[in-house]
Design a protein around this motif. Structure first.
Motif, short mmCIF file in Angstrom:
data_model
loop_
_atom_site.label_atom_id
_atom_site.label_comp_id
_atom_site.label_asym_id
_atom_site.label_seq_id
_atom_site.Cartn_x
_atom_site.Cartn_y
_atom_site.Cartn_z
N UNK A 152 0.84 -1.21 0.00
CA UNK A 152 0.00 0.00 0.00
C UNK A 152 0.87 1.26 0.00
N UNK A 153 1.98 1.22 0.73
CA UNK A 153 2.86 2.38 0.79
C UNK A 153 3.69 2.53 -0.48
N UNK A 154 3.95 1.41 -1.16
CA UNK A 154 4.81 1.42 -2.36
C UNK A 154 4.14 0.57 -3.45
N UNK A 155 3.18 1.12 -4.17
CA UNK A 155 2.44 0.32 -5.16
C UNK A 155 3.32 -0.29 -6.24
N UNK A 156 4.50 0.29 -6.49
CA UNK A 156 5.40 -0.25 -7.51
C UNK A 156 6.45 -1.19 -6.92
N UNK A 157 6.26 -1.63 -5.69
CA UNK A 157 7.25 -2.48 -5.02
C UNK A 157 7.54 -3.72 -5.87
N UNK A 158 8.81 -3.96 -6.13
CA UNK A 158 9.15 -5.06 -7.03
C UNK A 158 10.35 -5.90 -6.57
N UNK A 159 10.87 -5.67 -5.37
CA UNK A 159 11.92 -6.52 -4.83
C UNK A 159 11.61 -6.82 -3.36
N UNK A 160 11.70 -8.08 -3.00
CA UNK A 160 11.57 -8.52 -1.61
C UNK A 160 12.87 -9.18 -1.19
N UNK A 161 13.45 -8.71 -0.08
CA UNK A 161 14.66 -9.32 0.46
C UNK A 161 14.34 -9.89 1.84
N UNK A 162 14.26 -11.21 1.93
CA UNK A 162 14.01 -11.91 3.19
C UNK A 162 15.34 -12.12 3.89
N UNK A 163 15.69 -11.17 4.74
CA UNK A 163 17.01 -11.15 5.36
C UNK A 163 16.98 -11.45 6.85
N UNK A 164 15.86 -11.24 7.52
CA UNK A 164 15.81 -11.36 8.98
C UNK A 164 16.25 -12.73 9.44
N UNK A 165 17.05 -12.76 10.50
CA UNK A 165 17.52 -14.04 11.02
C UNK A 165 18.06 -13.92 12.43
N UNK A 166 18.04 -15.03 13.15
CA UNK A 166 18.55 -15.10 14.52
C UNK A 166 19.41 -16.35 14.65
N UNK A 167 20.16 -16.44 15.76
CA UNK A 167 20.99 -17.63 15.98
C UNK A 167 20.76 -18.17 17.38
N UNK A 168 21.19 -19.40 17.56
CA UNK A 168 20.94 -20.13 18.81
C UNK A 168 22.16 -20.97 19.12
N UNK A 169 22.78 -20.74 20.28
CA UNK A 169 23.99 -21.44 20.68
C UNK A 169 23.65 -22.71 21.44
N UNK A 170 24.19 -23.84 20.99
CA UNK A 170 24.02 -25.07 21.74
C UNK A 170 23.95 -26.30 20.87
#
Length: 287
Positions: A85-103
């Motif tokens: 809705x904010x960017x009607x011409x949106x044409x790239x999605x970057x799925x970057x979010x990530x976390x880590x877990x020690x063990x």
């Protein structure tokens, strides 16, 4: 090929690390941005830095900020709706979010493993599902799913993380083949960074079965020694991969080495890597 100056880009995990670097570099190239993260203060800092850069160059970028917990499917669906809705011409999605877990596997409980998978794998799936119909309606569009070198090799102590990143790789490759088969305008790249100088290890959660903090300290120290690539360089490599429509983007000499090693020694690569990491750690401590 997707032209960055003509793009509007959604980036998850945009408040820090590779996501932050991507936001700044994409804005410098003329892209509008929908930035998502749980860290609202971090998002505001990124937006302020972009605004400062735009003021210096006399350009103007439209930047929308979205507080999103990528581990919650409904929140991700809402993010897709609001970003489009904010960017009607949106044409790239970057799925970057990530976390880590020690063990080790016996040191992490089921709830912790599900927490990581919900963010690192299901977050990318939910975002892709939310954005894909819109991306498919654009003349040229691109999905970038950030896996890891641990989506190619699987070290001890990374059962949850490797499971998620291997899943991102498999999901991405299968979906890319489906898009190609359908002659879709949507291109898809999967990214495999090696050691990147970010705070992901410092911010990692510790397995419920780990009683002391020494392992965490050692893990951070080891990561600081072997992580050679800056977040900015990683972002530049990803942007180049988008522009060239590269299906697979390896980042860093360590990632390229491990990729080759795994091909030649698919069942025994870790025997080599363990010795290599031990030598690098000793060298780092003596430096």
């Amino acid at each position: 090929m997707t032209a960055i100056p003509e793009a509007a880009v959604a980036v998850t995990g945009a408040a820090s690390g590779i996501g932050r670097a991507l936001a700044i570099e994409l804005a410098a190239r003329g892209a509008d941005l929908a930035l998502a993260d749980r860290d609202e203060a971090g998002l505001r800092e990124v937006a302020a830095e972009i605004a400062t850069g735009s003021a210096r160059t006399g350009s103007s970028r439209k930047v929308s900020l979205h507080r999103v917990d990528i581990g919650e499917s409904e929140a991700v669906t809402a993010f897709a709706r609001e970003a489009i809705a904010a960017h009607p011409a949106l044409n790239i999605l970057i799925n970057n979010a990530g976390v880590s877990l020690l063990g080790l596997f016996h040191e992490i409980d089921q709830a912790q493993m599900e927490w990581l998978l919900n963010i690192n794998f299901w977050g990318a799936v939910h975002a892709t599902r939310g954005f894909l119909p819109h991306l498919a309606s654009q003349p040229a569009s691109h999905i970038v799913n950030v896996s890891s070198i641990f989506g190619i090799v699987a070290p001890p102590g990374q059962t949850a993380y490797a499971a998620a990143k291997f899943a991102v790789r498999g999901f991405s490759e299968a979906l890319r083949h489906e898009l190609q088969m359908a002659k879709s305008p949507v291109r898809l790249s999967v990214v495999h960074p090696g050691g990147i100088k970010t705070n992901i290890v410092r911010n990692s959660r510790t397995g419920s079965g780990i009683a002391d903090n020494e392992r965490r300290v050692q893990s951070i120290e080891r990561f600081d020694v072997i992580a050679k690539t800056s977040a900015k360089d990683a972002a530049l490599r990803i942007i180049k991969g988008i522009e060239k429509n590269e299906p697979r983007i390896l980042i860093g000499g360590d990632a390229r080495f491990m990729d080759i090693l795994q091909r030649f020694r698919p069942a025994t690569y870790w025997n080599v890597m363990a010795k290599r990491i031990e030598k690098m750690s000793k060298r780092g401590k003596s430096a």
